[in-house]
Design a protein around this motif. Sequence first.
Motif, short mmCIF file in Angstrom:
data_model
loop_
_atom_site.label_atom_id
_atom_site.label_comp_id
_atom_site.label_asym_id
_atom_site.label_seq_id
_atom_site.Cartn_x
_atom_site.Cartn_y
_atom_site.Cartn_z
N ASN A 229 0.81 -1.22 0.00
CA ASN A 229 0.00 0.00 0.00
C ASN A 229 0.84 1.27 0.00
O ASN A 229 0.29 2.37 0.01
CB ASN A 229 -0.95 0.00 1.21
N GLY A 230 2.18 1.13 -0.02
CA GLY A 230 3.03 2.32 -0.03
C GLY A 230 3.52 2.71 -1.42
O GLY A 230 4.31 3.65 -1.56
N LEU A 231 3.04 1.99 -2.44
CA LEU A 231 3.50 2.27 -3.81
C LEU A 231 3.06 3.64 -4.31
O LEU A 231 3.69 4.21 -5.21
CB LEU A 231 2.97 1.20 -4.77
N TYR A 232 2.00 4.19 -3.74
CA TYR A 232 1.51 5.48 -4.23
C TYR A 232 2.56 6.59 -4.05
O TYR A 232 2.58 7.57 -4.80
CB TYR A 232 0.22 5.86 -3.51
N ILE A 233 3.44 6.44 -3.04
CA ILE A 233 4.49 7.45 -2.81
C ILE A 233 5.41 7.52 -4.03
O ILE A 233 5.78 8.61 -4.50
CB ILE A 233 5.28 7.11 -1.53
N PHE A 234 5.78 6.34 -4.55
CA PHE A 234 6.68 6.31 -5.70
C PHE A 234 5.97 6.78 -6.97
O PHE A 234 6.61 7.36 -7.87
CB PHE A 234 7.23 4.89 -5.89
N LEU A 235 4.68 6.56 -7.06
CA LEU A 235 3.93 7.08 -8.20
C LEU A 235 3.89 8.61 -8.17
O LEU A 235 3.95 9.27 -9.23
CB LEU A 235 2.51 6.50 -8.20
#
Length: 506
Positions: A229-235
């Motif tokens: 659920n932390g992938l949005y930071i890299f997006l």
Amino acid sequence: MTEPRSFDIKFKYIIIVDTFLGDECSDAVTTKLSELNNYDVTLITADGIPGKYNFLTVIPEIDEVTCNITETVQMKVINNCTNGTLDDKQLTHIFPVKAPSNLKLCNFNVGMSIFYPYSMTDEPDTLKEFDDGGNFYGVDIEIMKIMAKKFNSTLKLLYISRSDYNPNLRKVLVQYVQNETLDAYAGGAYRLYGDEVGYSGIYSRQTIIWVYTVERNRRTWQSLIFKMNGLYIFLIIYQCYVISWNLICKFDHQTVSVLDTFVYGWGALFGGVDLQEARSLKQKFLNIVYLIACLHLSTYISTQIYYYLTIDRPPHVYSSVDELTSSEKIPYLIPKEKYFIDDKKHIAFANTSRQCETFLNCEELMLKNDGSTIIIDAELATLQSSSAVNDEARVLQVPEYILVVYHEMIIRKNSTLVKKFQEYTQRLFESGICEMLYVQAIGITVVDRAKIANQNILSNSYSCTVGCEITLSQLAGFFYIWMAGCFISCIVFIMEILIKIPSLKH
């Protein structure tokens, strides 16, 4: 001597005679004391030796032929006092228990009902009322064996059909005890029979609990994606890079394709392609910062994959009945016996239950349909042990108790063994022997396996045994994704060729 009717059985009496009793006088005193053999009466008389006194009383005994109390009672010396010092300092009491504790191998008739794990038999369907041929075993049988040995009696176990839920049958059982057909009654009994019978005192307890099914979350690629659920930071970093690169190029008056920036930035984020060539110091610095973010993404993904493939998380557990009630677990209860407690919350939850015929059937439906049911705590270990999968429990209990039942064995109220029976029961309970017998009746291996299964399902442990290495079979999903990407690339390549062929002909 005072007439017996002037004595009160609730009081204790000491009669002091400061002279030595001769034979004739001693016989007369014995006759009088024998009439008071159920009373706490102790006689203190002078001995033939100066400064010595004798403590005398009569204790009734059992006739080994008739198994009744003997009519002729002998006066016994319970202690001596010489010059103000007791000869036997361990016997400080001067009022011994008058009840005869030596039954001289006479029968000790005990009614026994079937109730797990206190009393069980391998052939419950073949037993009839007062049948003494049943091969009984369990907690209460072992306790009664101890009692029979203490009383020097012959233990005779008689089958009695259980009658706790029928008031009329309860009265019949009380009559069995009162008319001396039974000396005692056991088999998981409790204080339901009023003051017409005597009780052993609490020696065990059982709790009624809610249980429910659990299992570890299965590994799926969907759960892995949801876990990251932390992938949005890299997006967000990716979007910021694209916007920054285009702004810098516009500021430096460089021609740039926004689509190329999106494609190269996305490829570099997952390590597929290089970034666009930097023509200025600003662009070089932006590329370095973005590459650091790409390395962090690679580390983040690899860590999540390692954790996903090597660590098993415990299932969701319920700490209260309210949590279980608000969950999606469907309760399975017997219709006639589910309203045993007058509680609004319990009744409301019981109303939502589905029907089952027996307690065993309720357990089977619970396991089959991922639901919940009510059992006594003694059955939990057996249920956990028998239903465990890969040494992990499939059934857990709610720590909150619905009801606590305290077990007490029943004994005839006017029996001479009541005080000794209660004393021995209390000693067994305090020494932990009752608890040990309880565990043995369930099965030591069953209890141990249930504990291990329960600990395993609740532990947050590694699923691997040595090294925790990740095999190619575990990473098969990534190869499938790579193959799908190659297949899509081939299709795009073919489509580009087909589109360009007409233009080449012209």
